[in-house]
Write a protein that holds these residues in place. Sequence first.
Motif, short mmCIF file in Angstrom:
data_model
loop_
_atom_site.label_atom_id
_atom_site.label_comp_id
_atom_site.label_asym_id
_atom_site.label_seq_id
_atom_site.Cartn_x
_atom_site.Cartn_y
_atom_site.Cartn_z
N ALA A 221 -54.44 76.06 -7.96
CA ALA A 221 -55.47 77.11 -7.87
C ALA A 221 -55.69 77.77 -9.23
O ALA A 221 -56.83 78.09 -9.60
N LYS A 222 -54.61 77.98 -9.97
CA LYS A 222 -54.72 78.60 -11.30
C LYS A 222 -55.53 77.72 -12.24
O LYS A 222 -56.43 78.21 -12.94
N ILE A 223 -55.23 76.45 -12.27
CA ILE A 223 -55.94 75.52 -13.16
C ILE A 223 -57.41 75.43 -12.77
O ILE A 223 -58.31 75.45 -13.62
N ASP A 224 -57.69 75.35 -11.46
CA ASP A 224 -59.07 75.27 -10.99
C ASP A 224 -59.85 76.54 -11.35
O ASP A 224 -61.02 76.47 -11.75
N SER A 225 -59.21 77.70 -11.20
CA SER A 225 -59.90 78.95 -11.51
C SER A 225 -60.19 79.07 -13.00
O SER A 225 -61.28 79.53 -13.39
N LEU A 259 -58.52 67.49 -14.23
CA LEU A 259 -58.87 68.35 -15.36
C LEU A 259 -59.45 67.54 -16.52
O LEU A 259 -60.49 67.90 -17.08
N TYR A 260 -58.79 66.45 -16.87
CA TYR A 260 -59.26 65.63 -17.99
C TYR A 260 -60.60 64.98 -17.67
O TYR A 260 -61.44 64.80 -18.57
N ASP A 267 -59.30 59.63 -23.29
CA ASP A 267 -58.00 59.10 -23.72
C ASP A 267 -56.86 59.78 -22.97
O ASP A 267 -55.92 59.11 -22.51
N ALA A 268 -56.93 61.13 -22.84
CA ALA A 268 -55.89 61.85 -22.12
C ALA A 268 -55.87 61.44 -20.64
O ALA A 268 -54.80 61.35 -20.03
N PHE A 269 -57.04 61.16 -20.11
CA PHE A 269 -57.14 60.75 -18.71
C PHE A 269 -56.38 59.45 -18.48
O PHE A 269 -55.52 59.37 -17.58
N PHE A 270 -56.67 58.43 -19.27
CA PHE A 270 -56.03 57.13 -19.03
C PHE A 270 -54.57 57.11 -19.48
O PHE A 270 -53.77 56.34 -18.95
N ASP A 271 -54.22 57.94 -20.44
CA ASP A 271 -52.80 58.07 -20.79
C ASP A 271 -52.00 58.65 -19.61
O ASP A 271 -50.89 58.18 -19.30
N THR A 272 -52.60 59.66 -18.95
CA THR A 272 -51.95 60.27 -17.78
C THR A 272 -51.87 59.28 -16.63
O THR A 272 -50.87 59.21 -15.91
N LEU A 273 -52.93 58.50 -16.46
CA LEU A 273 -52.94 57.49 -15.41
C LEU A 273 -51.83 56.46 -15.63
O LEU A 273 -51.11 56.09 -14.69
N GLN A 274 -51.65 56.04 -16.89
CA GLN A 274 -50.59 55.09 -17.22
C GLN A 274 -49.21 55.72 -17.00
O GLN A 274 -48.29 55.05 -16.50
#
Length: 299
Positions: A221-225, A259-260, A267-274
């Motif tokens: 909720a904090k991150i979404d807000s 979030l990404y 890049d951050a998105f696919f790094d997190t996915l990996q």
Amino acid sequence: MLSVLLVYYILAILYSLVRYRFRQQLGEDTAGSITFVLLLPLFGLPLSLLRDGLRSGYLRLSRSTGHLLDEVQDTHHVRVFRSLDVRKESNLVPLEEALLVNDLSSRRRLMLDFLKDDPGAMMPLLEQAVSNEDTETSHYAVTAVVEIKRKLTLGIQHWSVRYGSGEHTPEVLTEYAEVIRQYIHSGFMDSPTRRSHLSTYSSLLGELIEMDHADEEVFQAKIDSELQLQRHDEALRYQVLFHTRFPHSELPYLAALKLYYELQMKDAFFDTLQSLKQSPVKVSHTGLNVIRYWSEKGA
């Protein structure tokens, strides 16, 4: 002949007593049946018993036929819209169908029942009812919406006073944040008002996190807000803290991917996915679908 009549009237009196004792089960014509038996010697009692027997058989047949129709409807998934007894079934019939199908008086009684109960969770459907063609139904819906807003406003004032007086305990923070969350999701407010409440809500969640009194839902909720407030740096900061606090959960990974994606950080998105694919955390069905979908997209 006199003895026959005496026996008949003794039986008739016994029948009348039984009939009166079980008048609710046997029907509403108790007085008429008793009068018929007493005023028609010899023939009244047999005829009344015969009528009771036929009536009982008819009721059993009607019930059996009703059960059979219900079974046929259940088997073939037939949806039959029937007249709604709002007092008994308002919690069983979806409000959308009630507003579309039922007669005007049923709609009005339904809206009154929502006013008596807790309509907070029904806000989206109440908004739909506001534009109903029946003016009385829409009036009740507007009344319900106003009542919800009034209660939430009073709740915000109550917890705001306690918070302002220095009560920054986890319990006060949690209750204050929850009533603001409900108010935000109730709709019907302009953008500046919504942003003001959202900012307070986010601040309260931040305090809970700093106290180390936050579960995964609070972090999400904090991150979404922060994302809605367009404070991207804060959202990213709490995302890192989320992963630090819950290193063995998939939720920080999924929150990071969301979030990404919103911030278009490929890049951050696919790094997190990996990292999620290689991590030892237990992945849910939802997480597995996310991994499969984006792995194919990134291939």
